[in-house]
Design an enzyme around this catalytic site. Structure first.
Site, PDB file in Angstrom:
ATOM      1  N   ASP A 175       0.902  -1.173   0.303  1.00  0.00           N
ATOM      2  CA  ASP A 175       0.004  -0.013  -0.006  1.00  0.00           C
ATOM      3  C   ASP A 175       1.078   1.270   0.147  1.00  0.00           C
ATOM      4  O   ASP A 175       1.626   1.471   0.902  1.00  0.00           O
ATOM      5  CB  ASP A 175      -0.838  -0.087   1.184  1.00  0.00           C
ATOM      6  CG  ASP A 175      -1.774   1.257   1.278  1.00  0.00           C
ATOM      7  OD1 ASP A 175      -1.438   2.177   0.856  1.00  0.00           O
ATOM      8  OD2 ASP A 175      -3.314   1.025   1.556  1.00  0.00           O
ATOM      9  N   HIS A 176       1.034   1.958  -1.117  1.00  0.00           N
ATOM     10  CA  HIS A 176       1.996   3.113  -1.245  1.00  0.00           C
ATOM     11  C   HIS A 176       1.994   4.024  -0.156  1.00  0.00           C
ATOM     12  O   HIS A 176       2.875   4.775  -0.146  1.00  0.00           O
ATOM     13  CB  HIS A 176       2.149   3.452  -2.641  1.00  0.00           C
ATOM     14  CG  HIS A 176       0.995   4.441  -2.894  1.00  0.00           C
ATOM     15  ND1 HIS A 176      -0.337   4.236  -3.300  1.00  0.00           N
ATOM     16  CD2 HIS A 176       0.969   5.823  -3.008  1.00  0.00           C
ATOM     17  CE1 HIS A 176      -0.732   5.313  -3.587  1.00  0.00           C
ATOM     18  NE2 HIS A 176      -0.308   6.412  -3.323  1.00  0.00           N
ATOM     19  N   HIS A 228      -5.861   2.650   1.543  1.00  0.00           N
ATOM     20  CA  HIS A 228      -5.231   3.853   2.283  1.00  0.00           C
ATOM     21  C   HIS A 228      -5.833   4.344   3.507  1.00  0.00           C
ATOM     22  O   HIS A 228      -5.317   4.625   4.388  1.00  0.00           O
ATOM     23  CB  HIS A 228      -5.100   4.865   0.918  1.00  0.00           C
ATOM     24  CG  HIS A 228      -4.610   4.441  -0.198  1.00  0.00           C
ATOM     25  ND1 HIS A 228      -3.838   3.512  -0.399  1.00  0.00           N
ATOM     26  CD2 HIS A 228      -4.701   4.842  -1.539  1.00  0.00           C
ATOM     27  CE1 HIS A 228      -3.308   3.171  -1.692  1.00  0.00           C
ATOM     28  NE2 HIS A 228      -4.076   3.967  -2.422  1.00  0.00           N
TER      29      HIS A 228
END
Ligand code: BG6
Length: 520
Positions: free
Chosen positions: A205-206, A268
């Site tokens: 998950d960036h 996110h």
């Protein structure tokens, strides 16, 4: 293997680089080959290649490193090397670093559905082990469309490429979206776990690559002054805003089948929420941290159908103005149906049912084509129990708000009441604020550097475990069900360049609250 941290792990090489400027590690990762599926895709171009190059430049990649791109495109080795280096932002390359990186690029053409691709890949990797001393350690990065995730993992298993033996590690990084609802996420977990151990799986998950997101834990657990007031006695509510000015750009085809709820919330937003609300882990080991995040996610009260109607808002952007620029409606975007009922904005109110947070609502809003690009977590503290200055002339209502700003500005600020100078007693709101760039200088990194490096050293702290992904979908699933049963009637319902549909304001107004005003 697996449950280690970059603080306490001894890498398999002793190369050190005390002068690296990334600041998150002092040692290069151990020898390995990085196999990139989806080597011509957008993510590879925008993030992965620049991040790997930055790691190389900072001497955090091992000397014995190889990057093997795999895709269906018919490219020669020379074509591939030229393509990859064209993905580097101009000015980023120093000639020496570029030459170092370029020499380590390799290419294997192949269809993911064809078992022979993986047989050839195995042979190629064995040859690189011999030529480049990559040590039989392989990191497989699935930067592909989600429909290939399970297939590639099955193929890796069948070709015995996932088997860890004789101290050699094999790890697989899986991009988002991880499933499109709870059931499909569970099915994907089952499928990949039939081949891989959980500690071989890195669900990325960036958002966890963003400095300020990682800093939430340091801020909370490395400072004694905040934790005592981080609970329902002192906090009135929490607001998470994740606003984008961009529309769906070239991703209309994907986005129209997903929508903002799936695209942003189970991943996110849930990461931001769990780091804000979690208990202190007993150590900084991957599973200690992830256990606490998972516990919070499991404590979120699932919404019943009536609650979905009262506590969720969806929106879709119409045409509008972004600054001076005229932008078109979502329904006019390429790849989007002209009658699309897909949401591009979501607001939601949720409650966490545990000792620390009972009765403290968490509101969040996220959307595209909003007035400003801005992501923040705002902790709104309760008002004083007794208002000493109630009768003060020009008394301006203020509350203490702690804001963790994630982008575009990274920092933390705390607002509090202060006497406005002058002979009359007037109280106003002022800010104490810290900005990352002012203290530490501008950050030239993509956010993927730390994540890629962590995969290579086997630190899974910043990656999602199966139970966390599923817990995220459990929050979202009841909303998806109700929305599917009751399609929106008034889309588009917000103008591009605004702060979203009016109902999002009403969601807070009904509770006597309002969204924080985000200053330009
Ligand atoms: C991605 C979503 O995961 O995150 C995109 O698929 C979104 O739709 C993006 O635009 C937002 O990321 P960032 O880092 O720009 O906030």
């Amino acid at each position: 293997m697996g449950d280690q941290t970059r603080r306490d792990m001894a890498p398999t090489t002793t190369e050190t680089n005390p002068e690296n400027d990334l600041g998150f590690a002092e040692k290069a990762a151990g020898a390995c080959a990085f196999v990139l599926f989806g080597a011509s895709g957008d993510l590879t171009k925008r993030k992965l290649v620049p991040a790997l190059f930055n790691l190389g430049k900072a001497k955090l990649l091992p000397e014995n490193f190889a990057l093997i791109g795999v895709s269906v495109d018919d490219l020669s080795l020379e074509d591939f090397r030229t393509q990859v280096t064209s993905f580097l932002p101009s000015g980023a390359e120093s000639a020496e670093a570029l030459q170092w990186f370029r020499k380590r690029l390799f290419y294997e053409r192949g269809d993911f559905a064809d078992p022979l691709t993986f047989v050839r890949l195995r042979e190629r990797l064995a040859a690189l082990d011999a030529e480049q001393n990559t040590g039989g350690n392989y990191l497989f990065y699935l930067a592909t469309a989600p429909k290939f995730f399970s297939q590639i993992v099955q193929q890796l298993g069948a070709a015995t490429l996932s088997r860890q033996q004789n101290g050699q590690w094999r790890r697989v990084v899986i991009e988002k979206p991880f499933g499109h609802d709870l059931e499909s996420a569970q099915a994907l977990n089952r499928e990949i776990k039939s081949v891989l151990q959980e500690n071989q799986i890195y669900r990325i998950d960036h958002y966890l690559g963003k400095e300020t997101v990682q800093n939430i834990m340091v801020f909370r657990f490395d400072n004694a002054i905040f934790e005592p007031i981080w609970n329902r006695r002192y906090i009135d509510h929490v607001q998470i805003t994740n606003a984008e000015t961009v529309g769906v750009e070239r991703r209309g085809g994907y986005f129209d089948t997903a929508g903002t709820l799936r695209d942003m919330v189970p991943n996110h937003v849930m990461q931001l929420l769990s780091l804000t609300a979690m208990e202190s882990p007993v150590s900084f080991q991957a599973d200690a941290v992830r256990n606490e995040q998972a516990k919070v996610l499991h404590s979120i009260l699932p919404l019943g159908p009536d609650e979905v109607l009262q506590r969720s808002v969806r929106g879709q952007y119409g045409p509008g103005l972004l600054g001076e620029e005229k932008v078109s409606a979502y329904r006019a975007e390429p790849g989007v149906s002209q009658e699309s009922r897909t949401e591009t904005f979501v607001a939601l109110k949720i409650n966490i049912d545990n000792w620390r947070w009972a009765g403290v609502p968490f509101y969040f809003r996220t959307g595209k084509r909003l007035a400003q690009r801005h992501t923040e977590i705002a902790i709104q503290f309760k008002r004083t129990p007794f208002e000493l200055f109630r009768k003060a002339p020009f008394h301006k209502l203020h509350t203490n708000t702690l804001v963790i700003q994630i982008q575009p500005v990274e920092g933390i600020s705390l607002s509090f009441g202060a006497k406005i100078p002058g002979p009359l007693l007037r109280v106003g709101s002022v800010d104490m604020s810290f900005e990352y760039s002012k203290y530490f200088g501008a950050d030239a990194y993509t956010g993927y550097e730390v994540l890629l490096y962590d995969c290579m050293i086997g630190d899974a702290t910043l990656f999602q475990r199966a139970d966390m992904v599923e817990a995220g979908w459990k929050v979202v699933d009841p909303v998806l069900d109700v929305w599917r049963a009751l399609p929106p009637r008034k889309f588009p319902n917000y103008t591009s360049g605004s702060w979203g549909p009016a109902e999002a304001n009403q969601l807070l107004e009904l509770d006597g609250r309002q969204w924080r005003r985000i200053e330009p």
